[in-house]
Enzyme design. Structure first.
Site, short mmCIF file in Angstrom:
data_model
loop_
_atom_site.label_atom_id
_atom_site.label_comp_id
_atom_site.label_asym_id
_atom_site.label_seq_id
_atom_site.Cartn_x
_atom_site.Cartn_y
_atom_site.Cartn_z
N GLU A 1 37.98 42.72 33.05
CA GLU A 1 37.33 41.43 33.29
C GLU A 1 35.93 41.73 33.84
O GLU A 1 35.80 42.43 34.84
CB GLU A 1 38.12 40.61 34.33
CG GLU A 1 39.55 40.34 33.92
CD GLU A 1 40.34 39.53 34.96
OE1 GLU A 1 39.72 39.01 35.92
OE2 GLU A 1 41.56 39.43 34.81
N GLN B 1 37.68 25.94 37.67
CA GLN B 1 36.75 25.13 36.87
C GLN B 1 35.29 25.40 37.21
O GLN B 1 34.40 25.07 36.45
CB GLN B 1 37.08 23.64 36.98
CG GLN B 1 37.13 23.13 38.38
CD GLN B 1 37.63 21.69 38.41
OE1 GLN B 1 36.84 20.77 38.23
NE2 GLN B 1 38.91 21.49 38.61
N MET B 2 35.01 26.02 38.37
CA MET B 2 33.62 26.36 38.73
C MET B 2 33.26 27.79 38.32
O MET B 2 32.20 28.29 38.66
CB MET B 2 33.41 26.20 40.24
CG MET B 2 33.61 24.79 40.77
SD MET B 2 32.44 23.63 40.06
CE MET B 2 30.96 24.04 40.98
N HIS B 3 34.16 28.46 37.61
CA HIS B 3 33.96 29.86 37.22
C HIS B 3 33.35 29.91 35.83
O HIS B 3 33.90 29.37 34.88
CB HIS B 3 35.33 30.56 37.23
CG HIS B 3 35.28 32.05 37.12
ND1 HIS B 3 34.75 32.72 36.04
CD2 HIS B 3 35.71 33.00 37.97
CE1 HIS B 3 34.86 34.02 36.24
NE2 HIS B 3 35.44 34.22 37.40
N GLU C 1 46.58 42.18 38.22
CA GLU C 1 46.08 42.51 39.57
C GLU C 1 47.22 42.52 40.60
O GLU C 1 47.24 41.70 41.53
CB GLU C 1 44.99 41.54 39.98
CG GLU C 1 43.76 41.64 39.11
CD GLU C 1 42.58 40.79 39.60
OE1 GLU C 1 42.80 39.83 40.36
OE2 GLU C 1 41.45 41.09 39.22
N TRP D 1 35.37 32.19 43.77
CA TRP D 1 36.31 32.57 44.83
C TRP D 1 35.70 33.28 46.04
O TRP D 1 36.41 33.54 47.00
CB TRP D 1 37.44 33.43 44.26
CG TRP D 1 36.99 34.53 43.35
CD1 TRP D 1 36.97 34.48 41.98
CD2 TRP D 1 36.48 35.82 43.70
NE1 TRP D 1 36.49 35.67 41.46
CE2 TRP D 1 36.18 36.50 42.50
CE3 TRP D 1 36.25 36.47 44.91
CZ2 TRP D 1 35.65 37.79 42.47
CZ3 TRP D 1 35.73 37.76 44.90
CH2 TRP D 1 35.45 38.41 43.68
C1 GAL Z 1 40.49 37.93 38.70
C2 GAL Z 1 41.78 37.51 38.04
C3 GAL Z 1 41.56 36.46 36.99
C4 GAL Z 1 40.63 35.39 37.49
C5 GAL Z 1 39.36 36.02 37.95
C6 GAL Z 1 38.32 35.03 38.42
O1 GAL Z 1 40.71 38.54 39.93
O2 GAL Z 1 42.43 38.61 37.45
O3 GAL Z 1 42.79 35.90 36.60
O4 GAL Z 1 41.25 34.69 38.52
O5 GAL Z 1 39.63 36.89 39.01
O6 GAL Z 1 37.14 35.69 38.80
#
Ligand code: GAL
Length: 654
Positions: free
Chosen positions: A316, A365-367, A142, A324
């Site tokens: 992803e 850790q909350m992901h 990214e 986040w």
């Molecule tokens: C993306 C990133 C990942 C991870 C993810 C979490 O933007 O490429 O490394 O941080 O978000 O949602």
């Protein structure tokens, strides 16, 4: 066509074989690894440790999985930063150094960092380039995420002065192009040039445009050698990058994508919806907080696909709550399967879930992941299984991507202009572009995002929501094309150096439509006024141009009777921002006139075609009835589409 993001360095080696076996059992093919592992790959300067990575690759590939190798340049290790502190970028807004301790702490203008990045990339590419089960590479991660495209460092300043010298060749030309006689801003030499930051009030817009162009070039100049290095040592393997959308990074993603085999996108519909709908009334957000807004995910799928005009990967895919956004809801039941099918419908070749297992430590850790830290399966697991079975049954991988009938012209310059010269708080490049896209998507038409440099031949209708800078080559291409063109407000309104066209806006576009914009007024977004078109009343506001229509046909008028939308031959110019109903009705009429099939099935239904399959997605939490003919050949679901359901059918006659 499925994969997962995995971090073997986060787990004991004893876990790797078990993980690999479970991935294979789920039916995954690809595993992306390595993209943040620099401190483990080179624990001390020049001392590489590849043994653990060899073992991890062995665990994965012996289970039949294929590896996508990430290069770790998004996370330079501590020793490297200590050795060369000048790698750290400087926040252009605050002037503060952006320090070690998270990621992306590097300056695109640091020659030392480019050298070090090439060194680690070469070491990896040499070791793994020929490995038969390492099928492809992801560069960095990214690029420019976390607002890192711009830096206010000394290195950036030096590089900018050099860039200006190359572009303008003489300081007199630069002074004249930027209008530096204004406010005594003239420079005597390139070495006097400043970055357009930290001044008392606004700096010259031409200066800021140059800084944006320069910063975008710096990212590309950093990235291209990495791609070449991997190519050299990994011939025949694909190279991709997981792009952050252009409207977030303000980098020319078309140029950045050029050396890659295909583009990738990281799809987090709930996180993006939360951020993009910040400030929206609660009723609006609540509707989509667990599904994502109906047009946000595909807006970026279509843009990512358009960068190279071929298939793309979701590198992803959000599997559950993320960590986040401002608020991080759980997806509604069924959404992981829904988003997966949606990505394929919009041209994805592969969907990889992020991440395999939730990490019980550090920032994320909350992901959520496919597994919880205790190895139990999350709701995403059975949904991914279902999506895999459906994708296979529909044979989506063999459905070719055809060019859409409608194209939207996008590009970084429109974004830069709108960022630099606000003029009215309600005009925002991305909002304008998204509103056009979203209306077209509610009409169920497929959309290709193209650049001014793309081939226009395939398209019946080409729409440029926000294209302030055009050149003669573009105008000539429009003249040679047989498409209908629709330009949004501000088209052609700036010269290439951010000046006002001598013949008034739309400048060079006057060759297509001989009108003159006499003035622009901007209004508060909640102060909309009337717009009459086709004997109906709509709304206009936020950005309203006063148009001298000349000989062109007046299609719509403001309340005061002055022209708001005008047309000449195949060129239509919309001089104002409008409400959604106008865009829906207006675009629908243009689609009908161009024989483009529409499916206007309601605010929460989105229709998309891939090859021989037409997909309908129900974003609402209520069942809906699709008005399909009784003899429609259904491939999945039914005309009664469940909440968050998907129905697929074949077009009649196939
Ligand atoms: C993306 C990133 C990942 C991870 C993810 C979490 O933007 O490429 O490394 O941080 O978000 O949602």
């Amino acid at each position: 066509m499925f994969g997962v993001c995995y971090y073997p360095e986060h787990w004991p080696q004893s876990q790797w074989d078990k993980d690999a076996a479970m991935m294979a059992e789920l039916g995954l093919t690809y595993v992306r690894i390595g993209e943040f592992a620099w401190s483990r790959l080179e624990p001390n300067p020049g001392e590489y440790d590849f043994d653990w990575l060899d073992a991890a690759i062995e665990s994965l590939t012996s289970a039949g999985l294929k590896v996508v190798m990430g290069t770790p340049t998004a996370t330079p290790p501590k020793w490297l930063i200590d050795q060369y502190p000048e790698i750290l970028p400087v926040d252009p807004d605050t002037g503060r150094i952006r320090g070690f301790g998270s990621r992306r702490h590097y300056d695109f203008s640091s020659a030392v960092y480019l050298r070090e990045s090439l060194r680690i990339t070469e070491a990896l590419a040499k070791r793994y380039g020929a490995h038969k089960d390492i099928v492809g590479w992801q560069t960095d991660n990214e690029l420019c995420c976390h607002d890192t495209a711009l830096s206010g460092s000394e290195l950036a300043l030096e590089a900018f002065q050099h860039w200006c010298q190359q572009r303008y060749t003489s300081i007199d030309k630069l002074n004249s192009d930027w209008g530096n006689v204004f406010w005594s801003m003239e420079y005597r030499d390139f070495s006097e040039i400043e970055l357009p930051i930290g001044a008392v009030t606004e700096t010259s817009p031409a200066h800021r445009l140059a800084y944006r162009r320069f910063s975008s070039d710096q990212v590309i100049n950093y990235h291209n050698p990495m791609v070449e290095m991997i190519r050299q040592h990994a011939p025949g393997k694909f190279i991709t990058h997981n792009f952050i959308p252009m409207n977030e990074t303000a980098v020319d993603n078309f140029a950045l994508a050029a050396p890659l085999d295909f583009t990738s996108y990281d799809n987090y519909p709930l996180g993006r919806t939360d951020l993009l709908m910040t400030g929206a009334p609660a009723e609006q957000l609540r509707r989509y907080m667990r599904t994502g807004h109906p047009d946000f995910a595909t807006y970026y799928h279509d843009q990512t696909r358009g960068l190279l005009n071929r298939g793309f990967w979701v590198m992803e895919q959000q599997p559950g709550p993320v960590n986040w956004a401002n608020n991080n809801p759980r997806p509604a039941p069924g959404m992981i399967r829904f988003w997966t099918l949606e990505a394929f419908a919009h041209g994805a070749d592969c969907v990889c879930y992020f991440r395999w297992r939730q990490a019980p430590f550090a920032q994320e850790q909350m992901h959520a992941g496919l597994l919880r830290p205790d190895n139990s399966k999350t709701e995403a697991w059975p949904e991914a299984e279902q999506a895999m079975a459906e994708v296979a049954a529909l044979d989506i991988g063999n459905q070719p991507l055809q060019p859409a009938s409608v194209a939207i012209i996008t590009g970084a310059e429109g974004l830069w202009v709108s960022d630099i010269e606000k003029q009215g708080e309600a005009y925002d490049f991305n909002n304008v572009q998204l509103s056009y896209y979203s209306a077209l998507r509610e009409l169920g038409v497929n959309i290709d995002f193209i650049s001014v440099d793309s081939d226009f031949t395939a398209y019946a209708l080409i729409i440029a929501p926000s294209l302030p800078i055009v050149d003669q080559a573009f105008v000539d291409k429009c003249k040679a094309s047989s498409a209908q063109f629709i330009f949004g407000p501000r088209a052609g309104a700036k010269t290439s150096e951010f000046g006002y066209p001598a013949t008034l806006p739309p400048g060079l576009l006057q060759q297509l439509i001989p009108i003159r914009i006499l003035s622009v007024e901007t209004l508060r977004a909640d102060c909309m006024e009337g717009l009459s078109w086709n004997k109906q009343q709509y709304q206009s506001g936020s950005w309203c141009e006063q148009i001298d229509a000349g000989e062109s046909e007046i299609l719509a008028r403001y309340d005061n009777g002055e022209p708001a939308v005008v047309r000449q031959d195949r060129t239509t110019y919309i001089g104002t921002l409008t409400n959604r109903e106008f865009l829906l009705d207006f675009f629908q009429q243009y689609c009908q006139q161009a024989n483009i099939q529409t499916y206007r099935f309601g605010t929460d239904i989105r229709v998309c075609q891939r090859g021989d399959l037409i997909f309908a997605f129900n974003y609402s939490d209520q069942p809906q009835e699709l008005p399909l003919d009784s003899d429609t050949s259904l491939m999945l679901g039914s005309a009664h589409i469940e909440p968050h359901g998907v129905t697929v059918w074949r077009p009649s006659g196939t």
